[in-house]
Design an enzyme around this catalytic site. Structure first.
Site, PDB file in Angstrom:
ATOM      1  N   SER A 112      -7.327  -7.092  12.406  1.00  0.00           N
ATOM      2  CA  SER A 112      -7.547  -5.829  11.690  1.00  0.00           C
ATOM      3  C   SER A 112      -6.735  -4.730  12.338  1.00  0.00           C
ATOM      4  CB  SER A 112      -9.035  -5.454  11.705  1.00  0.00           C
ATOM      5  OG  SER A 112      -9.221  -4.128  11.237  1.00  0.00           O
ATOM      6  N   LYS A 150       2.640   3.948   3.539  1.00  0.00           N
ATOM      7  CA  LYS A 150       1.390   4.689   3.693  1.00  0.00           C
ATOM      8  C   LYS A 150       0.845   4.586   5.118  1.00  0.00           C
ATOM      9  CE  LYS A 150      -2.494   3.430   1.479  1.00  0.00           C
ATOM     10  NZ  LYS A 150      -3.625   3.395   0.510  1.00  0.00           N
ATOM     11  N   ASP A 190      -3.166  -6.636   1.498  1.00  0.00           N
ATOM     12  CA  ASP A 190      -3.103  -5.608   0.455  1.00  0.00           C
ATOM     13  C   ASP A 190      -2.298  -6.054  -0.751  1.00  0.00           C
ATOM     14  OD1 ASP A 190      -4.692  -3.762   1.753  1.00  0.00           O
ATOM     15  OD2 ASP A 190      -3.012  -2.794   2.761  1.00  0.00           O
ATOM     16  N   LYS A 222     -12.616  -4.013  -0.072  1.00  0.00           N
ATOM     17  CA  LYS A 222     -11.561  -3.029  -0.266  1.00  0.00           C
ATOM     18  C   LYS A 222     -12.058  -1.951  -1.236  1.00  0.00           C
ATOM     19  CE  LYS A 222      -8.162  -4.622   2.302  1.00  0.00           C
ATOM     20  NZ  LYS A 222      -7.492  -3.781   3.338  1.00  0.00           N
ATOM     21  N   ARG A 253     -18.034   1.604   1.607  1.00  0.00           N
ATOM     22  CA  ARG A 253     -17.292   0.608   2.365  1.00  0.00           C
ATOM     23  C   ARG A 253     -17.823   0.484   3.790  1.00  0.00           C
ATOM     24  NH1 ARG A 253     -11.028   1.701   1.181  1.00  0.00           N
ATOM     25  NH2 ARG A 253     -10.836  -0.195   2.439  1.00  0.00           N
TER      26      ARG A 253
END
Length: 436
Positions: free
Chosen positions: A168, A23, A316, A343, A124
């Site tokens: 990040s 992805k 993840d 998340k 978020r």
């Protein structure tokens, strides 16, 4: 549309699985192809809703993108300064990657734009990206609490030196993309390891991204040249099948063409440390990314303290790692998990509630999780809530392999955002994942 799954225990999983394209790489292929000069051909593209949202956003800004299906996409690049003002807000659905990276692209445009998403994404946090971009001269307005909609008033940017407060990849990538449109050089210093797909792919498109220790440097105004992008299988998607094969009582799975980028594949390292029988076969490179085939066999897992250094590059995968931990003998503990709180759902709270509903002894702290697992039947049957979080839904579907009775997983429609073929692939290797 609400979709619930009913998942049942089975003894064996076996067969060969080729998971969809990565992805993260699929998002970046669309973005860089759109900003390049010439025609970029992409194969292995993930046709999930998140990546399609990125595609639609660039189409709305005048980029000609032909989606052939079967993972093939042709992008007729507009060039670095060829995007056009969208006629309406850009709706990126559930995709935090789309919103944060697009903020970097749009900050330096000669037009204004608005980024919105679904109800989950609109909750978020976005200031982690908008505030560093503001240091480059960006003008981005958020809600009072720092969430979308992002109202971006495009304007000239300038390079800067910036140290990431946390590891990040999304923030690093947003700043690298903004750096393309900035005057001067942007230098980004990392404080931990994060996935490096953006740097790899920028270089593939002919952009100079210099690395000096933990610092990346990108000069503004560089042209991108179209190229061919081969997207490897997504290791985050493969993780569900890796754990399925490890916790099954018998059988084996061969997972083909899995991306093994060292900034992404920590989940394999963690599961091997827990005693997982994961054999890495035919390691090779495809499109500048390391890939391999994985043969995975049932294993007696044991609890471990997960190395904190691996947390950012496996963040993840923690929902499915928690399932593995519940099936492992002894205690597994992970810390520095604060990112899980923000998340698609609060993944620490959602996983703790689901695990407890299935009889697992676990405690979530502010940024930690402790799970006392057991061999044999690890879960009772029951009903768990995914809160519309695709990774939670797939994790509890996998847990059913070691349950005493069926597990109903609520609110699974968002699996289409990242892994639309999960249900079919799971059924193909012997798992029972049916519509409830």
């Amino acid at each position: 549309m609400r979709l619930d799954w009913q998942c049942a225990p089975v003894d064996a999983v076996r067969g060969t699985v080729r998971v969809p394209g990565d992805k993260s790489i699929s998002h970046r292929a669309i973005m860089l192809g759109a900003l390049a000069e010439g025609t970029t051909e992409v194969s292995g593209f993930l046709e999930g809703e998140d990546c399609l949202a990125t595609m639609r956003a660039f189409q709305a800004m005048g980029v000609e993108i032909v989606h052939h299906g079967a993972g093939r996409v042709t992008i007729h690049g507009a060039g670095l300064h060829g995007l056009r003002a969208p006629a309406a807000p850009l709706d990126v659905g559930n995709s935090g990657t789309s919103m944060r990276l697009l903020a970097g692209v749009l900050a330096g445009q000669p037009f204004d734009a608005v980024l919105v998403g679904d109800a989950s994404l609109m909750k978020r946090p976005m200031r982690r990206v908008t505030e560093p971009l503001a240091l480059m001269g960006a003008e981005i307005v958020t809600s009072d609490v720092g969430t979308a909609p992002l109202v971006i008033h495009g304007r000239p940017l300038h390079g800067m030196d910036y140290t990431l407060p946390v590891a990040s990849a999304q923030l690093k990538s947003a700043l690298l993309l903004a750096g393309l449109f900035a005057e001067g050089t942007t230098r980004i210093t990392e404080t931990g390891v994060s996935r490096d797909h953006s740097e790899r792919m920028l270089r593939g498109f002919g952009v100079s991204v210099e690395k000096d220790g933990a610092t990346l440097a990108i000069r503004g105004g560089q042209r991108l040249s179209a190229c061919e992008v081969v997207v490897p299988g997504d290791v985050s998607s493969a993780a569900f099948f890796i754990v399925a094969a490890l916790i099954a009582r018998e059988g084996a799975l061969l997972l083909e063409n899995v991306g093994m980028n060292p900034t992404r594949a920590a989940v394999v390292e963690i599961l091997r440390a827990m005693g997982g029988d994961i054999e890495i076969l035919h390691a090779r490179e495809a499109g500048g990314e390391p890939v391999a085939d994985l043969r995975v066999r049932p294993s007696q897992l044991h609890g471990i303290a997960i190395d904190e250094a691996l947390v950012p590059i496996a963040i993840d995968e923690f929902p499915i790692l928690f399932i593995a931990a519940a099936c492992a003998e002894g205690e597994t503990r992970a810390t520095a998990l604060h990112e899980l709180r923000v998340k698609e759902s609060d993944r620490l709270a959602t996983m703790e509630a689901g695990l407890r509903a299935l009889g697992v002894d676990c405690v979530a702290g502010a940024d930690s999780m402790t799970i006392r697992g057991k061999a044999g039947t690890a879960f009772t049957g029951g009903t768990v809530e995914s809160h519309g979080d695709h990774r939670i839904a797939m994790s509890f579907a996998t847990a059913a392999l070691r349950a005493a009775a069926p597990i109903v997983v609520r609110d699974c429609a968002n699996v289409a955002t990242s892994f639309p073929s999960f249900q079919a692939l799971a059924q193909g290797v012997g798992m029972v994942v049916g519509d409830a």
